[in-house]
Design an enzyme around this catalytic site. Structure first.
Site, PDB file in Angstrom:
ATOM      1  N   THR A   1       0.899  -1.087  -0.064  1.00  0.00           N
ATOM      2  CA  THR A   1       0.034   0.025  -0.197  1.00  0.00           C
ATOM      3  C   THR A   1       0.818   1.358  -0.205  1.00  0.00           C
ATOM      4  O   THR A   1       1.588   1.333  -0.809  1.00  0.00           O
ATOM      5  CB  THR A   1      -1.067   0.176   0.971  1.00  0.00           C
ATOM      6  OG1 THR A   1      -0.115  -0.314   2.298  1.00  0.00           O
ATOM      7  CG2 THR A   1      -1.841  -1.215   0.768  1.00  0.00           C
TER       8      THR A   1
ATOM      9  N   LYS B   1       3.965  -6.853   3.761  1.00  0.00           N
ATOM     10  CA  LYS B   1       3.665  -5.290   4.122  1.00  0.00           C
ATOM     11  C   LYS B   1       3.981  -4.906   4.951  1.00  0.00           C
ATOM     12  O   LYS B   1       3.469  -5.634   5.598  1.00  0.00           O
ATOM     13  CB  LYS B   1       2.931  -5.492   2.683  1.00  0.00           C
ATOM     14  CG  LYS B   1       1.308  -5.545   3.423  1.00  0.00           C
ATOM     15  CD  LYS B   1       0.630  -4.332   3.650  1.00  0.00           C
ATOM     16  CE  LYS B   1       0.359  -3.598   3.001  1.00  0.00           C
ATOM     17  NZ  LYS B   1      -0.024  -2.771   4.290  1.00  0.00           N
TER      18      LYS B   1
ATOM     19  N   THR C   1       2.182  -8.304  12.566  1.00  0.00           N
ATOM     20  CA  THR C   1       2.438  -7.191  11.066  1.00  0.00           C
ATOM     21  C   THR C   1       1.132  -6.988   9.913  1.00  0.00           C
ATOM     22  O   THR C   1       0.296  -7.906   9.601  1.00  0.00           O
ATOM     23  CB  THR C   1       3.253  -7.075  10.004  1.00  0.00           C
ATOM     24  OG1 THR C   1       3.523  -6.537   9.976  1.00  0.00           O
ATOM     25  CG2 THR C   1       3.931  -8.108   9.185  1.00  0.00           C
TER      26      THR C   1
ATOM     27  N   GLU D   1       6.058   4.622   7.621  1.00  0.00           N
ATOM     28  CA  GLU D   1       5.874   6.308   7.435  1.00  0.00           C
ATOM     29  C   GLU D   1       6.847   6.858   8.034  1.00  0.00           C
ATOM     30  O   GLU D   1       6.694   7.110   8.798  1.00  0.00           O
ATOM     31  CB  GLU D   1       4.716   5.825   6.808  1.00  0.00           C
ATOM     32  CG  GLU D   1       3.150   5.108   6.206  1.00  0.00           C
ATOM     33  CD  GLU D   1       1.989   5.382   6.860  1.00  0.00           C
ATOM     34  OE1 GLU D   1       1.266   5.329   6.015  1.00  0.00           O
ATOM     35  OE2 GLU D   1       1.683   5.810   7.979  1.00  0.00           O
TER      36      GLU D   1
ATOM     37  N   ASN E   1      -0.033  10.399   6.510  1.00  0.00           N
ATOM     38  CA  ASN E   1      -1.497   9.860   7.259  1.00  0.00           C
ATOM     39  C   ASN E   1      -2.712  11.284   7.223  1.00  0.00           C
ATOM     40  O   ASN E   1      -3.779  10.917   7.102  1.00  0.00           O
ATOM     41  CB  ASN E   1      -1.098   9.765   8.239  1.00  0.00           C
ATOM     42  CG  ASN E   1      -0.038   7.932   8.549  1.00  0.00           C
ATOM     43  OD1 ASN E   1      -0.809   7.211   8.132  1.00  0.00           O
ATOM     44  ND2 ASN E   1       1.422   8.281   8.835  1.00  0.00           N
TER      45      ASN E   1
ATOM     46  N   SER F   1      -7.608  10.840   1.343  1.00  0.00           N
ATOM     47  CA  SER F   1      -8.373  12.292   0.118  1.00  0.00           C
ATOM     48  C   SER F   1      -8.192  12.201  -0.938  1.00  0.00           C
ATOM     49  O   SER F   1      -6.901  11.518  -1.624  1.00  0.00           O
ATOM     50  CB  SER F   1      -8.361  13.206   1.623  1.00  0.00           C
ATOM     51  OG  SER F   1      -8.070  13.626   2.419  1.00  0.00           O
TER      52      SER F   1
END
Lengths: 411, 411
Positions: free
Chosen positions: A156, A182, A193, A283, A406, A411
């Site tokens: 992702t 992932k 995970t 991230e 994030n 959006s």
């Protein structure tokens, strides 16, 4: 999105595993111009074990897998990215049923032998009509060598595909373990995970597979955090095809069989490799940090203190700022709620002891420790001075990029 | 540092409280050109109650206050900012003792009647010689009107001073409650926010003060979070001078006395006001968010679910991005570990129900909810569908500014 500084320079090449074939394609479930649907075919006789999210709002695919693990057999795995099929009510269950029915037809097996996992946005209906007709073609195209495609298809917000492979001897015969995973966000303990799939040709009875998977997960996937947010979809599955029996590997049906030792060690090593890859692609990550806690009342207490440190926004932003702010480590030990003797507490950054006996080490030199903090991989150790319990977990820093990713992701 | 968008346009003016006098000065403990030392003098007969951090690595001043609360009497309060005097070992205790000795001399009371609080960097020795000689001058200069100076002197990364005042009737006689607080970062439940000091002229026995303070804190200071990080130094103290007795206010020595009802309500309102001011000045804050959880197994379960939502980095970054990403709310409910019926879960943003019966509301319109998210003050409600438990907590968003502030704060 910038690629993680920890992205491997070259991806490991996973060898074929007898009878395991993979194929991925662009189904357009959410993403454009990238593969988002994976089918893995497994040979007859494959056993399976797994660990699944402890979330009280687990996704429909997780519920399906939990029920199927009781059977212990598997012939196919379907994974999609872009939509988690979580919090989708009756429609979510119907989507799983439609998916496994199509996959079973494509793989020539029963629907109950199909495992399924979904990752992506929560709460939006997953429309199986968008992709279930593609499974027949994937089955026809499946290749023993398509590991990299498979690792790409389950991503992702990951910035690199995660693959690992190991070999071990089982009864004197070499067997192979290969896996993909992932991660990226919504990564926290008490789970396995986001998604990890591990495959071996070792001949192992289903209860043995289950035990090995759970044990290895405890110190690997369940010992990492990116942001303390446990996903609705966490799934780690270990499939054992048994095809190494043809080469003379013994069939193991007793989880305490001593011949499993080397295999269990290689499996844990592989799962740790994948788990570290997940954290290293957290991230916005810039720092990869091991947190070791010793001297706790029990191993479980040490684990809770380690995660209290590893999940603290103030500790994680200090790592991002390359600031040896060990006062925040003291805070995180304190808030964990586990026994700790403040006046015997000691803290190390790398090999440097910065605090001892409840206050700053008299040899502490800010410049030296600050220089250490500029490294990409850091080790923090804390001794809380009350017992023999110990634990190690891995985390990353909290950067402004994590926030941007994030604040804008959905959006 | 940019001032919080929630900073009040005008500060409330706190009326004098008979016998309470305050003074602050620039001691240069860490900051330059700002007041960082506060002395408050209290009249004879003042009673005190308080709630202190539950941290296992509590600071030396917290330990001093915990011991002193057993006595129930107070004549002075000393607060410094810039250094928390936490994790400073024997030297930390010595610093407290030197401070209270000087303050007692200045105030003309016993050292045991002096309360002390410190906020700022953890782990660096606090040198009382830098400021203890200033306490005599502060005592001489103390004024009944110096509330704003006092609120300024206790700030660290706060961008505005926090003050509040209320009146209530006690046995038909008006009494006053006034307080100051500081917050900004390392703000989490299980405590009594960073520092809050509340003063009243009501004549209340010490056990009554203690009970009132603890009860009011439960739904105010203990119902907020900025970053889930519980401080080593959290201290909320309520001082009751009893001077309103001169005007006819009855002396209350029984915590169940019905005449306390209006006072208790006003106290909780004032403490909620201060608690909200703390969240609204959370580091990097742009959104102030109320989280209400209903339908839980118990009020305690509802509280834990509410904090799981309020502390989730993914939920908080979604607020920052003005993204009505209710899938992350579902995730946070799931990870809380408390009973929740996924298929009866309902979620509201403001008055808009976005999810019901375990899936997206059929009336959901992304544009409408996205427009709501652009507001500065948001309300989220979740019904978890299993019981009657309810709780409300308050949080803020997680912005890139939070990361910058905390990556650079200490260095």
């Amino acid at each position: 999105m910038a690629v993680s500084p920890f992205a491997p320079k070259a991806l490991p090449v996973l060898p074929p595993l007898d009878g395991v074939r993979l194929a991925a394609c662009e189904a357009g479930i959410r993403y454009r111009d990238r593969k988002d649907l994976l089918l893995v075919l497994l040979p007859a006789g494959t056993t399976v074990g797994g660990v699944l999210t402890q979330s009280k709002t687990a996704s429909a695919p997780v519920e399906w897998c939990r029920a199927r693990l009781a059977d212990g057999g598997a012939r196919a795995l379907v994974v999609n990215s872009g939509n988690a099929n979580a919090f989708t009510g009756m429609r979510g269950r119907a989507a799983v049923e439609a998916t496994v029915a199509s996959a079973a037809a494509a793989a020539g097996c029963r629907p109950e032998e199909v495992f399924v996992a979904s990752t992506g946005v929560i709460g939006e209906p997953l429309e199986p009509d968008r992709f279930k007709h593609l499974l027949g073609g994937l089955a026809a195209d499946a290749q023993a060598t398509a590991w990299e495609d498979a690792a790409h298809a389950i991503m992702t917000t990951d910035t690199y595909p995660k693959l690992a492979t190991r070999t071990a001897e089982l009864g004197g015969v070499p067997v192979t373990i290969s896996g993909i995973a992932k991660g990226a966000g919504m990564i926290a303990p008490d789970m396995a995970t986001m998604l990890a799939f591990v495959f071996t040709d070792a001949p192992l009875a289903a209860p043995v597979v289950q035990g090995l998977c759970a044990t290895a997960a405890a110190n690997t996937f369940n010992a990492i955090t990116v942001d303390s947010d446990t996903s609705t979809s966490d799934t780690a599955l270990l499939f054992a095809t048994g095809t190494a029996a043809a080469g003379g590997a013994p069939s193991i049906s007793d989880a305490t069989d001593g011949r499993l030792d080397a295999f269990a060690e290689a499996l844990e090593e592989l799962m740790r490799d994948l788990a570290h890859q997940v954290v290293k692609d957290g991230e916005g990550v810039r720092k990869f940090v091991g947190i070791t806690v010793t001297g706790a009342e029990s191993d479980a207490a040490a684990r809770r203190i380690a995660f209290s440190i590893a999940n603290s926004p103030l500790v994680k932003t200090a790592f991002a700022g390359e600031d040896p702010n060990w006062g925040r480590i003291v805070m995180a030990v304190g808030k964990a709620g586990e026994a700790a003797d403040r006046d015997r507490l000691a803290i190390w950054f790398g090999e440097m002891r910065v605090a001892v006996d409840g206050e700053r080490d008299s040899d502490y030199r800010e410049e030296t420790v600050a220089a250490y903090m500029t490294g990409a991989e850091l080790e923090v150790r804390v001794d809380v001075g009350v017992g023999e319990g110990r634990s190690k977990v891995w985390t990353c820093d909290l950067t402004a990029d994590y926030v941007s990713i994030n604040a804008d992701y959905r959006s």
